[in-house]
Design an enzyme around this catalytic site. Structure first.
Site, PDB file in Angstrom:
ATOM      1  N   LYS A 287       5.453 -16.083   8.919  1.00  0.00           N
ATOM      2  CA  LYS A 287       6.719 -15.367   9.034  1.00  0.00           C
ATOM      3  C   LYS A 287       7.669 -16.127   9.945  1.00  0.00           C
ATOM      4  O   LYS A 287       7.221 -16.871  10.813  1.00  0.00           O
ATOM      5  CB  LYS A 287       6.471 -13.985   9.672  1.00  0.00           C
ATOM      6  CG  LYS A 287       5.830 -12.964   8.767  1.00  0.00           C
ATOM      7  CD  LYS A 287       5.655 -11.639   9.500  1.00  0.00           C
ATOM      8  CE  LYS A 287       4.971 -10.600   8.633  1.00  0.00           C
ATOM      9  NZ  LYS A 287       5.742 -10.198   7.447  1.00  0.00           N
ATOM     10  N   ARG A 361      -2.424  -5.331   1.240  1.00  0.00           N
ATOM     11  CA  ARG A 361      -3.007  -4.862  -0.021  1.00  0.00           C
ATOM     12  C   ARG A 361      -4.440  -5.355  -0.172  1.00  0.00           C
ATOM     13  O   ARG A 361      -5.250  -4.725  -0.851  1.00  0.00           O
ATOM     14  CB  ARG A 361      -2.115  -5.283  -1.198  1.00  0.00           C
ATOM     15  CG  ARG A 361      -1.908  -6.764  -1.298  1.00  0.00           C
ATOM     16  CD  ARG A 361      -0.693  -7.132  -2.153  1.00  0.00           C
ATOM     17  NE  ARG A 361       0.567  -6.974  -1.420  1.00  0.00           N
ATOM     18  CZ  ARG A 361       1.779  -7.145  -1.950  1.00  0.00           C
ATOM     19  NH1 ARG A 361       1.905  -7.454  -3.231  1.00  0.00           N
ATOM     20  NH2 ARG A 361       2.857  -6.987  -1.226  1.00  0.00           N
TER      21      ARG A 361
HETATM   22  N1  BES Z   1       3.500  -6.130   7.246  1.00  0.00           N
HETATM   23  C1  BES Z   1       4.357  -6.658   6.267  1.00  0.00           C
HETATM   24  C2  BES Z   1       5.389  -5.641   5.749  1.00  0.00           C
HETATM   25  C3  BES Z   1       6.403  -5.135   6.726  1.00  0.00           C
HETATM   26  C4  BES Z   1       7.678  -5.672   6.734  1.00  0.00           C
HETATM   27  C5  BES Z   1       6.128  -4.073   7.557  1.00  0.00           C
HETATM   28  C6  BES Z   1       8.620  -5.172   7.600  1.00  0.00           C
HETATM   29  C7  BES Z   1       7.076  -3.581   8.427  1.00  0.00           C
HETATM   30  C8  BES Z   1       8.330  -4.124   8.451  1.00  0.00           C
HETATM   31  C9  BES Z   1       3.552  -7.127   5.055  1.00  0.00           C
HETATM   32  O1  BES Z   1       2.284  -7.595   5.323  1.00  0.00           O
HETATM   33  C10 BES Z   1       4.328  -8.263   4.452  1.00  0.00           C
HETATM   34  O2  BES Z   1       4.582  -9.203   5.137  1.00  0.00           O
HETATM   35  N2  BES Z   1       4.692  -8.128   3.195  1.00  0.00           N
HETATM   36  C11 BES Z   1       5.439  -9.116   2.517  1.00  0.00           C
HETATM   37  C12 BES Z   1       4.932  -9.191   1.102  1.00  0.00           C
HETATM   38  C13 BES Z   1       5.507 -10.329   0.317  1.00  0.00           C
HETATM   39  C14 BES Z   1       4.983 -11.637   0.836  1.00  0.00           C
HETATM   40  C15 BES Z   1       5.143 -10.145  -1.141  1.00  0.00           C
HETATM   41  C16 BES Z   1       6.909  -8.711   2.525  1.00  0.00           C
HETATM   42  O3  BES Z   1       7.196  -7.534   2.348  1.00  0.00           O
HETATM   43  O4  BES Z   1       7.747  -9.567   2.746  1.00  0.00           O
HETATM   44 ZN    ZN Z   2       2.176  -9.650   5.879  1.00  0.00          ZN
END
Ligand code: BES
Ligand code: ZN
Ligand code: ZN
Length: 521
Positions: A287, A361
């Site tokens: 990230k 997931r």
């Molecule tokens: N933990 C994050 C989702 C999240 C984003 C929670 C903002 C709280 C606030 C999750 O694990 C994630 O990073 N999801 C990705 C998925 C993508 C790579 C398909 C996302 O939502 O960007």
């Molecule tokens: Zn994530």
């Protein structure tokens, strides 16, 4: 914090501050506001006549009582229009009142925020006041060294010696009913605050191991069964998805199981499953740095499950409930899983990894597969799963996804009672096309369109025919700013909906059977 109930008149309250609600409607004052106005020689009516007090929602006016009544201060809290006064309004008014009175160092506070209204049940209002007070006064202060002298004066929370010690809910109606409602509100709010503590803990403290320890300690105190499993057990169970996420971290993963038995015999019952990523760096698909610290709260679904189990143990609904939390970090260590990897989950299905940041997931895939093997039903999970959910619904409502209409309706009813807002999301078959893989049973991510729905579709592969619902709480698990009602940080979202759902299932005798079996009835 001690919470009392009194059905005496407001004028007789003998604590040191009193909060009273008023509506924004024109005309004479009603209920406790009218009684107090009389005791204070008409000052509230006069302030209204002058327009200084309007009764608009969230308005706060502090008065000194100059010896006319025992409490030295009165807070007049606006409730907005009378015909739009909901329990949510009362809960919020209570939080605002308590936070404001804490600032002036009140210790023994009386709350008279609801009068006999057609639309408001007085016992429920007493419960809402209790919840509002305890949720509003919550603060996460254990890492702040105690301040002294002038430095503390602009920070109402620093000097805990000045915080509110006793709250009296001043209500009308039958006292036993009020007491029961207040007790329920207290249990729910304390469990929510427990979940908030878990969410707010820094990730160097709340590791998966520590998460397991906290759940175990809570279970001991509450009288729940608790098992906390490590990686060897996960390997025996074939949990290749959860282990895949965990392999990039120096911290060992844990699989937490909490069991409440409200029925000696009967079905295994409801499973509550929560995503427990104690820190989500994104892994190899790292990230960006900005606001990555917020990802310490990627275990809030798991915290909601543990908090709900704590409340369920005290409220004792006549049903069986199992709480399940797969917990790990998502780190980019040398052994980390990669985009391109194929992982096999505990139900035997294979997943083509395309982005290691879509780790939630994977943890849920194994946890739900395990719940299905235990014959638990229905299954309800909560997860801070997708940024796309935040884009879709912002910070107001969480999305609910389900394969079963009756279960979805039951959860929407439960969330209404709880005061946690959900919004139903679609699960049409066509969305499943987004995660079709050429080389595995499914792709892990479906690209930009409908990102929350394709995530739910991935999870649906691990529940089979079992009635299941998924709450994507990514937008509502934390607050970014403190306001008049709540501090910033974890909200504990989901705890109260889960508890109300268990209560509802117990009352309807469904226990996973009956009309949650797939037939919308
Ligand atoms: N933990 C994050 C989702 C999240 C984003 C929670 C903002 C709280 C606030 C999750 O694990 C994630 O990073 N999801 C990705 C998925 C993508 C790579 C398909 C996302 O939502 O960007
Ligand atoms: Zn994530
Ligand atoms: Zn995550």
């Amino acid at each position: 914090m001690e919470i009392r109930v009194s059905t005496r008149d407001v004028q007789q309250f003998d604590g040191d501050a009193l909060a009273v609600g008023i509506f924004s409607d024109k005309g004479p004052l009603h209920g406790p506001a009218a009684a107090l106005d009389e005791a204070l020689a008409g000052v509230i009516a006069e302030l209204r006549a002058s327009g200084e007090v309007t009764g608009a929602a969230d308005e706060v006016t502090l008065l000194h009582t100059l010896g006319k009544i025992e409490p030295s201060r009165v807070a007049i809290i606006g409730l907005g229009p009378r015909d739009r006064c909901t329990l949510e309004r009362i809960r919020r008014a209570s939080a605002i009142a308590c936070r404001r009175l804490r600032k002036v160092k009140a210790r023994r506070v009386g709350l008279a925020l609801a009068s006999a209204e057609r639309s408001i049940n007085l016992a429920q209002a007493a419960r809402a006041m209790t919840e509002g007070a305890l949720l509003g006064l919550y603060e996460f202060g254990q890492y702040k060294s105690a301040k002294s002298g002038a430095a503390a004066s602009d920070d109402e929370s620093a000097d805990s010696g000045c915080s509110i010690q006793e709250i009296t809910i001043l209500g009308r109606g039958r006292e036993p009913a009020l007491r029961t409602a207040v007790e329920r509100g207290k249990v729910l709010a304390e469990a929510t605050n427990f979940a908030r503590d878990l969410g707010n803990e820094p990730p160097n403290v709340l590791t998966p191991t520590e998460f397991g320890e906290r759940a175990r300690r809570m279970a001991e105190e509450a009288g729940l069964e608790c098992e906390v499993y490590g990686p060897d057990w996960m390997r025996e169970q074939g949990m290749g998805a959860l282990l895949g996420v965990a392999q990039g971290s120096a911290e060992e993963p844990r699989f937490i199981v909490l069991r409440y038995r409200g029925r000696a015999r009967g079905e295994p019952g409801l499973a509550l499953v929560g995503k427990g990523i104690t820190f989500d760096t994104g892994g190899i698909s790292l990230k960006p740095g900005a606001e990555m610290d917020a990802m310490k709260m990627d275990m809030c679904g798991g915290a909601a499950v543990v908090g709900a189990m704590m409340a369920i143990a005290q409220l004792k609904p006549n049903t069986n409930v199992t709480g399940i939390v797969p917990t790990t970090e998502n780190m980019p260590g040398g052994k980390a899983y990669r985009p391109g990897d194929i992982l096999r989950a505990a139900n035997g299905k294979t997943i083509e990894i395309l982005n290691t940041d879509a780790e939630g997931r994977l943890a849920l895939a194994d946890a739900l597969s395990w719940a299905v093997k235990q014959r638990l039903s229905p299954l309800v999970d909560a997860a801070t799963l997708t940024g796309a959910m935040v884009v879709a619904l912002g910070h107001v409502r969480a999305g609910i996804f389900s394969n079963n209409e009756a279960l979805e309706r039951a959860i929407l009813t439960a969330s209404d009672t709880a005061g946690e807002r959900l919004w139903p999301m679609p699960m049409d078959d066509e969305y499943g096309d987004l995660i079709r893989s050429e080389i595995a049973d499914m792709k892990q991510v479906g690209g930009r369109p409908a990102g929350s729905i394709s995530a739910a579709k991935v999870i649906s592969n691990f529940v089979g025919e079992t009635p299941w619902a998924h709450l994507d709480i990514a937008g509502v698990n934390s607050r970014h700013n403190k306001d008049a009602e709540l501090d910033k940080g974890a909200t504990g979202f989901g705890v109260r909906t889960f508890v109300e759902l268990a209560t509802l299932l117990a009352a309807s005798g469904r226990n996973g059977k009956g009309n949650t079996n797939g037939n919308a009835s």
